[in-house]
Write a protein that holds these residues in place. Structure first.
Motif, mmCIF file in Angstrom:
data_model
loop_
_atom_site.group_PDB
_atom_site.id
_atom_site.type_symbol
_atom_site.label_atom_id
_atom_site.label_comp_id
_atom_site.label_asym_id
_atom_site.label_seq_id
_atom_site.Cartn_x
_atom_site.Cartn_y
_atom_site.Cartn_z
ATOM 1 N N SER A 1 -11.160 -25.469 21.117
ATOM 2 C CA SER A 1 -11.387 -24.042 21.375
ATOM 3 C C SER A 1 -11.380 -23.760 22.866
ATOM 4 C CB SER A 1 -12.722 -23.596 20.780
ATOM 5 O OG SER A 1 -12.688 -23.680 19.391
ATOM 6 N N LEU A 2 -12.058 -24.608 23.628
ATOM 7 C CA LEU A 2 -12.057 -24.442 25.081
ATOM 8 C C LEU A 2 -10.658 -24.638 25.651
ATOM 9 C CD1 LEU A 2 -15.399 -26.280 25.960
ATOM 10 C CD2 LEU A 2 -14.958 -23.807 26.007
ATOM 11 N N GLY A 3 -9.905 -25.591 25.084
ATOM 12 C CA GLY A 3 -8.530 -25.809 25.518
ATOM 13 C C GLY A 3 -7.642 -24.595 25.267
ATOM 14 N N PHE A 4 -7.740 -24.036 24.049
ATOM 15 C CA PHE A 4 -6.972 -22.822 23.737
ATOM 16 C C PHE A 4 -7.391 -21.678 24.662
ATOM 17 C CE2 PHE A 4 -5.637 -24.555 19.552
ATOM 18 C CZ PHE A 4 -4.320 -24.141 19.582
ATOM 19 N N TYR A 5 -8.689 -21.531 24.880
ATOM 20 C CA TYR A 5 -9.187 -20.474 25.767
ATOM 21 C C TYR A 5 -8.596 -20.641 27.167
ATOM 22 C CZ TYR A 5 -12.346 -17.625 28.547
ATOM 23 O OH TYR A 5 -12.859 -16.699 29.416
ATOM 24 N N GLY A 6 -8.617 -21.881 27.674
ATOM 25 C CA GLY A 6 -8.050 -22.138 28.997
ATOM 26 C C GLY A 6 -6.562 -21.835 29.051
ATOM 27 N N LEU A 7 -5.824 -22.280 28.045
ATOM 28 C CA LEU A 7 -4.380 -22.021 28.009
ATOM 29 C C LEU A 7 -4.084 -20.529 27.946
ATOM 30 C CD1 LEU A 7 -3.204 -24.826 25.556
ATOM 31 C CD2 LEU A 7 -2.665 -24.652 27.998
ATOM 32 N N MET A 8 -4.863 -19.797 27.163
ATOM 33 C CA MET A 8 -4.617 -18.360 27.007
ATOM 34 C C MET A 8 -4.896 -17.583 28.283
ATOM 35 S SD MET A 8 -6.155 -17.514 23.290
ATOM 36 C CE MET A 8 -5.783 -18.516 21.892
ATOM 37 N N ASN A 9 -5.612 -18.188 29.224
ATOM 38 C CA ASN A 9 -5.929 -17.510 30.470
ATOM 39 C C ASN A 9 -5.030 -17.930 31.626
ATOM 40 O OD1 ASN A 9 -8.191 -15.586 30.110
ATOM 41 N ND2 ASN A 9 -9.059 -17.371 29.096
ATOM 42 N N ILE A 10 -4.028 -18.747 31.354
ATOM 43 C CA ILE A 10 -3.023 -19.073 32.360
ATOM 44 C C ILE A 10 -2.059 -17.887 32.431
ATOM 45 C CG2 ILE A 10 -1.085 -20.595 32.929
ATOM 46 C CD1 ILE A 10 -2.663 -22.867 31.559
ATOM 47 N N LYS A 11 -1.813 -17.425 33.630
ATOM 48 C CA LYS A 11 -1.057 -16.189 33.830
ATOM 49 C C LYS A 11 0.257 -16.141 33.044
ATOM 50 C CE LYS A 11 0.290 -13.001 37.437
ATOM 51 N NZ LYS A 11 0.245 -12.691 38.852
ATOM 52 N N LYS A 12 1.063 -17.182 33.091
ATOM 53 C CA LYS A 12 2.348 -17.185 32.400
ATOM 54 C C LYS A 12 2.176 -17.187 30.879
ATOM 55 C CE LYS A 12 5.133 -19.319 35.977
ATOM 56 N NZ LYS A 12 6.014 -20.420 36.334
ATOM 57 N N LEU A 13 1.118 -17.827 30.384
ATOM 58 C CA LEU A 13 0.911 -17.924 28.940
ATOM 59 C C LEU A 13 0.238 -16.682 28.355
ATOM 60 C CD1 LEU A 13 -0.179 -21.658 28.624
ATOM 61 C CD2 LEU A 13 2.088 -20.664 28.272
ATOM 62 N N LYS A 14 -0.369 -15.855 29.199
ATOM 63 C CA LYS A 14 -1.011 -14.625 28.721
ATOM 64 C C LYS A 14 -0.017 -13.682 28.069
ATOM 65 C CE LYS A 14 -5.122 -13.960 31.488
ATOM 66 N NZ LYS A 14 -5.836 -13.084 32.400
ATOM 67 N N LYS A 15 1.256 -13.825 28.441
ATOM 68 C CA LYS A 15 2.286 -12.934 27.920
ATOM 69 C C LYS A 15 2.717 -13.294 26.499
ATOM 70 C CE LYS A 15 4.006 -12.044 32.539
ATOM 71 N NZ LYS A 15 5.089 -12.201 33.481
ATOM 72 N N LEU A 16 2.310 -14.472 26.019
ATOM 73 C CA LEU A 16 2.699 -14.886 24.670
ATOM 74 C C LEU A 16 2.063 -13.977 23.626
ATOM 75 C CD1 LEU A 16 2.451 -18.785 24.861
ATOM 76 C CD2 LEU A 16 4.520 -17.383 24.778
ATOM 77 N N HIS A 17 2.816 -13.722 22.601
ATOM 78 C CA HIS A 17 2.327 -12.891 21.492
ATOM 79 C C HIS A 17 1.196 -13.629 20.775
ATOM 80 C CE1 HIS A 17 2.345 -10.683 17.708
ATOM 81 N NE2 HIS A 17 2.930 -9.710 18.399
ATOM 82 N N PRO A 18 0.155 -12.906 20.295
ATOM 83 C CA PRO A 18 -0.946 -13.555 19.564
ATOM 84 C C PRO A 18 -0.477 -14.395 18.373
ATOM 85 C CG PRO A 18 -1.539 -11.303 20.102
ATOM 86 C CD PRO A 18 -0.100 -11.481 20.508
ATOM 87 N N ALA A 19 0.638 -14.002 17.758
ATOM 88 C CA ALA A 19 1.155 -14.776 16.619
ATOM 89 C C ALA A 19 1.509 -16.197 17.041
ATOM 90 C CB ALA A 19 2.369 -14.078 16.017
ATOM 91 N N VAL A 20 1.943 -16.376 18.281
ATOM 92 C CA VAL A 20 2.273 -17.714 18.785
ATOM 93 C C VAL A 20 1.009 -18.568 18.812
ATOM 94 C CG1 VAL A 20 3.095 -19.005 20.808
ATOM 95 C CG2 VAL A 20 4.243 -16.885 20.115
ATOM 96 N N TRP A 21 -0.090 -17.980 19.265
ATOM 97 C CA TRP A 21 -1.360 -18.721 19.331
ATOM 98 C C TRP A 21 -1.871 -19.049 17.924
ATOM 99 C CZ3 TRP A 21 -2.136 -20.947 23.663
ATOM 100 C CH2 TRP A 21 -1.717 -20.357 24.844
ATOM 101 N N ILE A 22 -1.715 -18.129 17.010
ATOM 102 C CA ILE A 22 -2.149 -18.380 15.627
ATOM 103 C C ILE A 22 -1.313 -19.509 15.027
ATOM 104 C CG2 ILE A 22 -2.249 -17.388 13.300
ATOM 105 C CD1 ILE A 22 -2.915 -14.689 14.709
ATOM 106 N N LEU A 23 -0.007 -19.468 15.256
ATOM 107 C CA LEU A 23 0.877 -20.526 14.763
ATOM 108 C C LEU A 23 0.516 -21.866 15.398
ATOM 109 C CD1 LEU A 23 3.316 -21.337 13.040
ATOM 110 C CD2 LEU A 23 4.772 -20.724 14.983
ATOM 111 N N CYS A 24 0.264 -21.884 16.695
ATOM 112 C CA CYS A 24 -0.145 -23.120 17.375
ATOM 113 C C CYS A 24 -1.445 -23.656 16.783
ATOM 114 C CB CYS A 24 -0.323 -22.880 18.877
ATOM 115 S SG CYS A 24 1.220 -22.633 19.765
#
Length: 186
Positions: free
Chosen positions: A153-176
């Motif tokens: 969870s902390l890893g996903f949170y950290g990844l989601m706060n990286i500037k380039k990765l913030k642009k990813l659609h939420p569906a990508v995170w759900i799939l991951c």
């Protein structure tokens, strides 16, 4: 009308009336329902949230549909969903009618100013409740400390706060998340 449908209508009408702030504000109410009804378990709220987040539509409505369906099948889902949105429909029609007349009124401005902190508190309670339920409770409702889930969870949170990765659609995170769950058999 079957008693369960009336109970669904009353409970979800109340949730719709008092869950100011949208879908996440319904979570504390949904976590409280199992204390009064046997429609689902508190541990099911995490599954309801996962299904609601991964399907199209507002989270509160999706969760109401899921809970209503769980309680009384297809018609239960319809009753719960309708009764959740009914208070908003009524209130917005009334507000739209009179707000133009009173939008400069200091009492109206003050009330909206004080609703924001209350809504923030409701959403913070919902976030904490889901965090606690999803990561620290077993399906049987017992406490645990799953180090792997917390780290992920902390890893996903950290990844989601990286500037380039913030642009990813939420569906990508759900799939991951689904892929990681399958790989680690979580």
């Amino acid at each position: 009308m079957n008693n369960v449908y009336l109970q669904l209508f009353i409970e979800f009408f109340q949730i719709g009336l008092f869950a100011i702030g949208g879908g996440p504000a319904t979570i504390p109410f949904l976590m409280d329902l199992p204390n009064r009804h046997d429609w689902y378990e508190v541990s099911d709220v995490a599954n309801m949230l996962a299904v609601s987040e991964s399907t199209p539509g507002p989270i509160g409505i999706n969760m109401a549909t899921y809970a209503g369906y769980n309680a009384a099948g297809f018609l239960g889902g319809i009753v719960a969903t309708f009764s959740l949105v009914l208070p908003s429909l009524i209130v917005i029609m009334i507000v739209a009618k009179i707000l133009d007349r009173f939008n400069k009124n200091m009492y109206v401005k003050s009330s909206f100013g004080m609703i924001r902190p209350a809504v923030t508190g409701l959403i913070a309670t919902a976030v904490w409740g889901i965090f606690r339920t999803a990561l620290f409770m077993t399906a049987e409702g017992k406490w645990q400390f799953p180090v792997l889930l917390v780290l992920m969870s902390l890893g996903f949170y950290g990844l989601m706060n990286i500037k380039k990765l913030k642009k990813l659609h939420p569906a990508v995170w759900i799939l991951c998340g689904a892929i990681v769950g399958i790989v680690f058999k979580l």
